[in-house]
Design an enzyme around this catalytic site. Structure first.
Site, PDB file in Angstrom:
ATOM      1  N   HIS A  62      62.748  42.614  24.412  1.00  6.42           N
ATOM      2  CA  HIS A  62      61.946  41.936  23.584  1.00  6.42           C
ATOM      3  C   HIS A  62      60.680  42.439  23.488  1.00  6.42           C
ATOM      4  O   HIS A  62      60.064  42.500  24.642  1.00  6.42           O
ATOM      5  CB  HIS A  62      61.998  40.367  23.717  1.00  6.42           C
ATOM      6  CG  HIS A  62      61.143  39.557  23.268  1.00  6.42           C
ATOM      7  ND1 HIS A  62      61.534  39.184  21.642  1.00  6.42           N
ATOM      8  CD2 HIS A  62      59.873  39.227  23.012  1.00  6.42           C
ATOM      9  CE1 HIS A  62      60.659  38.739  20.928  1.00  6.42           C
ATOM     10  NE2 HIS A  62      59.487  38.631  21.828  1.00  6.42           N
ATOM     11  N   ASP A  82      63.118  26.067  17.923  1.00  2.00           N
ATOM     12  CA  ASP A  82      62.153  27.148  17.735  1.00  2.00           C
ATOM     13  C   ASP A  82      61.751  27.571  16.329  1.00  2.00           C
ATOM     14  O   ASP A  82      60.519  27.621  16.009  1.00  2.00           O
ATOM     15  CB  ASP A  82      62.663  28.199  18.603  1.00  2.00           C
ATOM     16  CG  ASP A  82      61.572  29.446  18.522  1.00  2.00           C
ATOM     17  OD1 ASP A  82      60.274  29.319  19.046  1.00  2.00           O
ATOM     18  OD2 ASP A  82      61.803  30.528  17.904  1.00  2.00           O
ATOM     19  N   ARG A 121      53.539  26.175  13.844  1.00  2.00           N
ATOM     20  CA  ARG A 121      52.795  26.959  14.677  1.00  2.00           C
ATOM     21  C   ARG A 121      52.087  28.127  13.608  1.00  2.00           C
ATOM     22  O   ARG A 121      50.697  28.131  13.900  1.00  2.00           O
ATOM     23  CB  ARG A 121      53.321  27.565  15.894  1.00  2.00           C
ATOM     24  CG  ARG A 121      53.621  26.615  17.098  1.00  2.00           C
ATOM     25  CD  ARG A 121      54.572  27.109  18.095  1.00  2.00           C
ATOM     26  NE  ARG A 121      53.794  28.352  18.574  1.00  2.00           N
ATOM     27  CZ  ARG A 121      54.316  29.352  19.117  1.00  2.00           C
ATOM     28  NH1 ARG A 121      55.666  29.431  19.521  1.00  2.00           N
ATOM     29  NH2 ARG A 121      53.595  30.366  19.882  1.00  2.00           N
ATOM     30  N   SER A 128      59.348  29.903  22.943  1.00  2.00           N
ATOM     31  CA  SER A 128      59.926  30.495  21.790  1.00  2.00           C
ATOM     32  C   SER A 128      60.722  31.765  22.101  1.00  2.00           C
ATOM     33  O   SER A 128      61.962  31.729  21.797  1.00  2.00           O
ATOM     34  CB  SER A 128      58.937  30.827  20.944  1.00  2.00           C
ATOM     35  OG  SER A 128      59.367  31.507  19.852  1.00  2.00           O
ATOM     36  N   LYS A 151      65.238  31.907  22.524  1.00  2.00           N
ATOM     37  CA  LYS A 151      65.987  32.779  21.929  1.00  2.00           C
ATOM     38  C   LYS A 151      66.791  33.745  22.786  1.00  2.00           C
ATOM     39  O   LYS A 151      68.002  33.885  22.491  1.00  2.00           O
ATOM     40  CB  LYS A 151      65.306  33.508  20.841  1.00  2.00           C
ATOM     41  CG  LYS A 151      64.810  32.661  19.801  1.00  2.00           C
ATOM     42  CD  LYS A 151      64.149  33.149  18.632  1.00  2.00           C
ATOM     43  CE  LYS A 151      62.602  33.484  19.068  1.00  2.00           C
ATOM     44  NZ  LYS A 151      61.718  33.596  18.072  1.00  2.00           N
TER      45      LYS A 151
END
Lengths: 439, 439
Positions: free
Chosen positions: B82, B161, B168, B183, B187
């Site tokens: 990620h 999320d 947000r 967040s 995931k």
């Protein structure tokens, strides 16, 4: 310019420009900016504050969101008083007729109770028929007629504050000096006043519990008032204990009647006279605050203030029969007394607990649309500094909610601090500030 | 328990209980708590943070708001990567087929571009026919079939999320370590992975511009990963300059093709190989990260990774004809070159400016629902550290928006810092962290 960018700038501690403040507030009032952006913005202000220029502009943007009351046709000074809210704070109801009786114009727009603090409007509305919902025209007409009006905020005045306050109230963004200042001062500036006396409550039962924060608020309010042409002074007064001996709505009206008839002594009378004296001084009706206090004492003693109160209630549609014969008023279904268990002295009565107890009994609101029960309330037979004797009553609870009796009884029992020794003297009026504090 | 009380507690810096966090998040997902209370709550978290226990619980409440992908039937390790997002960051598109080619399962759920950073999904969708909208069942089936899937977040996964991120994004509450952590990690945990390699971008073109903040985020992400049974490592990599030589969508796919065919060298290849090597190490396919890097070099050179990419694109419905014959792809209507005015060296290319320029050309979104133009973008003929010769091209702009050409040209011209002397060497991979940083 976008709401996102402005929130970001305040979040990062930047000073907002005038046009950024206008963009946010006017955008919110006209529904171009959604509540969820405004609440994030308000929380960013809570944390990062605003400097004087920003908060003064915020006040003026609030002010300009609605109409203003024009009282320029009245030749004497127009003076108001504002309290930040407390428990048992019924000062306005005594002070408005008292000061008006001295020939000062008193255009007073008050608020409702919310949380643990009561509201002047709710107390007045416990008088059957009493009307507080005024248009600007009606308000102005009454000012011309009797020189005083006790009304609620109309939709015409400062709609920005009304809409933003409702949001602050549910997003934990009330206790912020710039937001409080803009909210209070925009409404006061809209009244068309020449002078303003502030009563900033401090202690357990106030929303400001620290003197340092109350002082900062006093300075800020005075600076905004003076900057906008309103002579402004402020008192810090004690709200550790309830003010006076009643907390509720009709029960507080009864205490006001006693006070207006010269039958009350103690902190409630002292604070009211001090604030009233300052109003006379600002109105140039007295050479000093103390001279104003002396004038007001006489107006309480000789029945002039009481008569003015009856005039106000009549003009505003209230039934003065109940004021003259309170025994006609409906009674609460349930009441319960608490008696002292020992001889001793009262060292304190936690005002926050008393305020919350009153709400539980039905005298206040837990939610905005809750109905208030005018007869619910608490009578304190003694307050801080008083001696107690075993078997003598300390308080009486009045309610129509049977289920609340025991819980409130226990809560109040715990709220009252009785000790063997006499407590040190305490000051009801903690400190006075005028524009000299800005120097 | 009320939302108001919980907002107040976080506003006042208190630690929230597990049930308070659940009350807020689950209440928001089920529409019992309105957006305006959630945004005030998020801003309070921005200012007061969350301790590890709170943010780990927040992550799990997010995770439990939806379903999880179950890949336990696949016997080898499932590893994902990620990135926190950057300009020209096309690493996932090269790395996923590369690592899958080494026999590691890569269940990769990516995001879209927003703000000045591009999104892997948008880049992939510039390949005609490429599908990223998967159900959990489809995702799992593809994982069983080819061991890798490049998809977007479905409504079934972590709906909390999805809903909170959207809020947000418009309330300036994105850059908060606890919120970012919950967040990202919710995931990733929902993907059913065994290991995770994080690429935390830092510098002008990243949302974290300071190494200190990037380190704090690395520690937090690793701690949450390890606590929840996912072996997690993190790289801080440089995002002062764009990664690689292209910024856009289809133009980045072209650079990926070159890289997958072994034709690219420099930071893009170096960063990709390092992250891929770490994934092989976590999957126990290599004895060390460096050994993993060496394996991956071979898979790039021998065409295996490229073949795997073609497999992915085919299975996901993409037209590989355009990959094999890029000249068939539509062209942008307008292009403009910039030529070096002097001999010198490139000291830097401001990645934020390049990212914003790409958005202006049509390659990114200014609002959530904006359409992306796949052929808009920027080709950088040289990057930081390269020498320039007078008259040689430095960048080319591609767009269908004629009106954007001149503004972007000037913006990019100013974003490129050319000096006479050779710049000091810079590190693309700034630092590596694994669970030993928690000791």
């Amino acid at each position: 310019m976008t709401a996102y960018e402005i929130i970001t700038r305040k979040r990062d501690g930047k000073q907002l420009s005038d046009s950024e403040i206008e963009f946010m507030i006017n955008g919110f009032v006209t529904n171009r900016i959604p509540k969820y952006q405004m609440s994030a913005f308000l929380m960013a202000i809570f944390f990062n504050g605003m400097n004087f220029h920003e908060l003064n502009h915020l006040t003026n943007v609030f002010l300009n969101s609605g109409k203003r009351i024009d009282l320029s046709h009245l030749k004497n000074k127009k003076i108001d008083k504002h309290s930040t809210g407390g428990v048992g704070d019924k000062v306005s109801i005594i002070l408005a007729p008292l000061v008006a009786a001295a020939g000062v114009y008193v255009p007073m727009i008050s608020g409702r109770g919310l949380g643990h603090t009561g509201g002047t409007l709710d107390k007045l509305q416990s008088i059957p028929g009493f009307k507080t919902n005024y248009s600007i025209k009606e308000f102005t007409d009454q000012m011309s007629k009797i020189g005083v009006c006790l009304a609620g905020q109309t939709d015409e005045l400062v709609p920005a504050d009304k809409k933003i306050y409702a949001l602050r109230d549910v997003t934990a963004t009330v206790p912020s000096i710039p937001l409080i200042t803009a909210s209070i001062m925009s409404k006061k500036l809209a009244e068309g006043i020449d002078g303003l006396v502030l009563d900033i409550k401090v202690g357990k039962g106030a929303f400001l519990t620290e003197i340092s924060a109350a002082k900062r608020l006093a300075y800020t309010l005075i600076e905004v008032g003076e900057k906008n042409g309103v002579e402004t002074v402020a008192y810090l007064t004690d709200m550790s204990n309830p003010l006076g001996n009643t907390v509720g709505n009709w029960i507080e009206i009864l205490e006001c009647i006693d006070c207006l008839q010269g039958k009350v002594s103690g902190p409630l009378k002292d604070v009211t006279l001090q604030l009233a004296g300052a109003m006379l001084f600002l109105a140039q009706k007295a050479e000093s605050i103390q001279a104003g206090v002396e004038q007001c004492k006489i107006l309480l003693e000789n029945g002039t203030a009481w008569q003015k109160f009856l005039d106000i209630v009549s003009v505003q549609g209230g039934d003065i029969g109940y004021l003259e014969h309170p025994e006609k008023y409906p009674k609460a279904k349930f009441q319960k007394d608490y008696y002292a268990q020992n001889d001793g002295w009262i060292h304190g009565i936690n005002a926050l607990d008393v305020g919350l107890a009153a709400v539980e009994l039905g005298a206040g609101r837990q939610k905005v649309n809750d109905r208030i029960d005018p007869v619910a309330g608490i009578s304190l037979h003694a307050n801080r500094g008083a001696p107690t004797k075993k078997g003598e009553p300390i308080f009486t609870i009045f309610t129509n909610r049977k289920h609340s009796l025991d819980g409130v009884y226990t809560r109040l029992q715990n709220a009252i601090d009785i000790k063997d020794d006499q407590p040190a003297a305490s000051k009801d009026i903690i400190q006075y500030f005028d524009k000299s504090c800005l120097a």
